[in-house]
Design a protein around this motif. Structure first.
Motif, PDB file in Angstrom:
ATOM      1  N   SER A 114       0.811  -1.214   0.000  1.00  0.00           N
ATOM      2  CA  SER A 114       0.000   0.000   0.000  1.00  0.00           C
ATOM      3  C   SER A 114       0.847   1.268   0.000  1.00  0.00           C
ATOM      4  N   THR A 142      -4.800  -6.850   4.979  1.00  0.00           N
ATOM      5  CA  THR A 142      -5.009  -5.422   4.733  1.00  0.00           C
ATOM      6  C   THR A 142      -3.870  -4.613   5.333  1.00  0.00           C
ATOM      7  N   GLN A 158      -6.325   0.347   5.878  1.00  0.00           N
ATOM      8  CA  GLN A 158      -7.364  -0.686   5.827  1.00  0.00           C
ATOM      9  C   GLN A 158      -7.658  -1.158   4.407  1.00  0.00           C
ATOM     10  N   LYS A 178      -7.009  -3.543   1.113  1.00  0.00           N
ATOM     11  CA  LYS A 178      -6.536  -4.912   0.882  1.00  0.00           C
ATOM     12  C   LYS A 178      -5.195  -4.861   0.153  1.00  0.00           C
TER      13      LYS A 178
END
Length: 662
Positions: free
Chosen positions: A279, A298, A303, A305
């Motif tokens: 992420s 996650t 939060q 995925k």
């Protein structure tokens, strides 16, 4: 929908719930120390039931009503077991010790429920293989023994806790020696441990649905406060690197205010080994690994995925933290990688690994090639090197090189991962790094040596049962079938060992059949000079227990070949051929296959096998003879009474033996 279809739908729903329950239980692995043995054994036994549920899920045969009722009872038992195992993994450590009578009663109740539910299932009425039936019978026997004995948890731990728990006031004195033992045995040795235990106690209050949980929880909270005060006020502190207690004189003074960007979003502590997740967020390596290993997929901060669980060292941030520490007089590890246990390798070896990992990240292909080749050799030499290299953060970097355009780098990287995977803990690390798709890419597109080593890597990783599912979902099976068809002799051996291991998991059998594995195996079986007959028969024996595998083997006109093996093959190959033929003669084309086998002259070889074969071979031969006598109306002279062993687990042990040299 008529009554029959309604019944079938209900049966499918029950089986699906059973599969899901075992899958949920399989995700729980870390149990509280006080009950670790009991809960680990319970979890292991339940997971052994998974192949039965998988076979029922794949089967098209109807489930009798009385058996279905027993399966419903088993589902309720698994639900109770899941609740207990979850509490044993996440619940309050204090509660589990102090309320040992309640916990042990729950454990015994669950064991009895499972044993009774399994005992009520008529296994002979289910469309499951002999091997799975034996495995379920073994689990039933283990549960029966477990319900008859009670293994109490650590008595000294209980007595120590009770002695302090029964002191009613918050200010009552407590023996420091007892507090020391409690801190160690309950693994409440850090602020993080104490916070987690406090949250677990709060969960007990929340679970009471607003009812007054009574004075017990309050007294446990007071007890926890005493342990916390002891941990914080003693002259022993926790070294965050070694997790060992050291004199407080060795602990550095409080550090200046740490910039927020230098703190891990999970622990809120200064990061020592910052890594970037998919992420784009950065975390302390150990913290995010624990999060991911807990089953989360996650990013904790966003939060969102995560498309992959690979971790990439954040060298820029680490450099900034290092500069800040130097400017503020804060001691901080100078290595750009995770600290390594001195027992794993010497400081000079450690420095060498660090240097090689920096070269792996270099834009220069020459440096990458040289570093990957050196790591490949180091990982081959000994276990200490494998630990050292992995803990230094090499695995994500090597995984990132699997898609390189340089065939030499690619080969070094996949072989280094193969060598690292010999150490069991590294298997988990390789899977967690998201390396498997890259290994499959090499298996499809690399040089022949790289493809061989990629296949061997998949076999090594699939030794862990949970990994069989992960690997099977990546397309590895079709790539292995391709290598089994066109590879070098060594490549075929590597592909066969990997396919054998993956197909032990029921869910991978259909994938293997649809990838064209059966025709490839039949080709190997027809070519004894190729040296792959043993492997081909072992894999066919596994696939024949699956309805798609059985159909594919029958369509491949395998019966004459199987009869030839039963007549003149090695003892192990004869028993495997008999096992495959027995499965073929248990399906929709039962009489057709039986008649064909009789025409090929199987009766004499079967009688000889029933008398002089291996124990498993005798049993399979006798079952075939009984079936032929029953369905072909043969005279009594063909019946053979052979004393055979039905020891649970014998088949899987045999099948694994032909690959014991890997």
């Amino acid at each position: 929908m008529d009554e029959e279809e309604t019944g079938e739908a209900a049966a499918r729903a029950v089986v699906e719930r059973l599969v899901k329950s075992v899958a949920d239980i399989s995700t729980i692995s870390d149990f509280r120390q006080a009950y670790k043995k009991q809960l680990s054994n319970l979890s292991r036994r339940i997971k052994l039931l998974a192949p039965m549920f998988d076979e029922l899920s794949d089967s098209k045969a109807p489930i009798p009503v009385d058996v279905l009722r027993s399966l419903v009872s088993l589902q309720a038992s698994l639900h109770s077991a899941l609740d207990l195992l979850r509490f044993g993994s996440e619940g309050s450590k204090l509660f589990m010790v102090l309320e040992r009578d309640e916990i042990m009663k729950r454990f015994q109740d669950v064991t009895v429920q499972l044993e009774q539910a399994l005992g009520g299932i008529s296994l002979e009425k289910l469309d499951i293989s002999d091997e799975i039936r034996e495995q379920v019978e073994l689990v039933h026997a283990q549960l029966k023994r477990a319900k008859e004995r009670v293994d109490l948890p650590d008595v000294e731990l209980y007595n120590d806790l009770a002695s302090i728990y029964n002191k009613n006031t918050d200010h009552a004195s407590a023996d420091p020696a007892i507090l020391h033992r409690l801190s160690d045995k309950l693994q409440l040795v850090s602020i993080s441990d104490l916070k987690q235990e406090s949250l677990a106690l709060h969960e007990l209050v929340a679970a009471s649905d607003g009812r007054d949980p009574g004075e017990n929880i309050e007294k446990m909270s007071m007890l926890l406060k005493k342990i916390k005060d002891f941990v914080l006020t003693q002259d022993l502190e926790i070294d965050t690197v070694t997790n060992q207690k050291v004199p407080s004189s060795d602990v550095k003074p409080l550090v200046p205010v740490i910039p927020d960007d230098f703190r891990c979003p999970i622990s809120l502590e200064l990061m020592e080994d910052p890594v970037i997740v998919a992420s784009g967020q950065t975390y302390e390596r150990q913290c995010i690994k624990k999060w991911l290993e807990g089953g989360h997929d996650t990013c904790p901060k966003t939060q969102l995925k995560l498309p992959s669980i690979s971790l990439t060292p954040n060298y820029v941030l680490r450099s900034l933290i290092s500069q800040w520490c130097e400017a503020n007089g804060v001691e901080w590890p100078k290595s750009p990688f995770m600290p390594i246990s001195p027992s794993a390798c010497s400081s000079s070896e450690h420095a060498n690994v660090d240097s090689l990992l920096l070269k792996l990240s270099s834009p220069s292909l020459d440096e990458q090639r040289a570093a990957a080749g050196e790591l490949r050799l180091l990982a081959k030499r000994n276990a200490d090197n494998r630990i050292c290299i992995a803990e230094a953060g090499a695995i994500p970097l090597l995984a990132g090189l699997l898609n390189t355009v340089d065939p030499c780098i690619q080969e070094h990287a996949v072989t280094a991962l193969l060598n690292l995977s010999i150490y069991d803990e590294n298997k988990r690390r390789i899977i967690s790094s998201g390396a498997v798709p890259g290994v499959v890419h090499v298996l499809r597109n690399g040089s022949m040596e790289a493809r061989e080593n990629a296949a061997a890597t998949i076999f090594s990783l699939s030794v862990v049962d949970e990994n069989k599912v992960t690997i099977g979902a990546t397309g590895a099976i079709s790539a292995l079938v391709s290598l089994l068809s066109v590879g070098s002799p060594r490549g075929k051996k590597d592909a066969a060992t990997a396919l054998f291991n993956l197909c032990i998991y029921q869910g991978n059998k259909g994938k293997a059949v649809r990838a064209g594995l059966v025709p490839t195996l039949m080709g190997l079986l027809r070519d004894p000079a190729g040296g792959m007959v043993d492997e081909a028969l072992a894999i066919l024996a596994i696939l024949s227990s699956h309805h798609e595998g059985k159909a594919a083997i029958g369509a491949a006109k395998a019966v004459p070949l199987l009869v030839d093996v039963i007549r003149s093959g090695s003892p192990r190959n004869r028993e495997n051929a008999a096992a495959v033929l027995l499965h073929l003669c248990g399906g929709e084309r039962l009489q057709q296959h039986l008649a064909q086998a009789q025409e090929c002259g199987v009766m004499g070889p079967l009688q000889e096998l029933a008398l002089n074969g291996t124990e498993r071979g005798k049993r399979k031969a006798k079952q075939l003879l009984d079936r032929m006598s029953r369905f072909l109306n043969l005279p009594k002279q063909f019946e053979v009474q052979a004393e055979v062993s039905t020891a649970p687990g014998e088949q899987s042990g045999f099948l694994a033996s032909i690959f014991s040299g890997q």
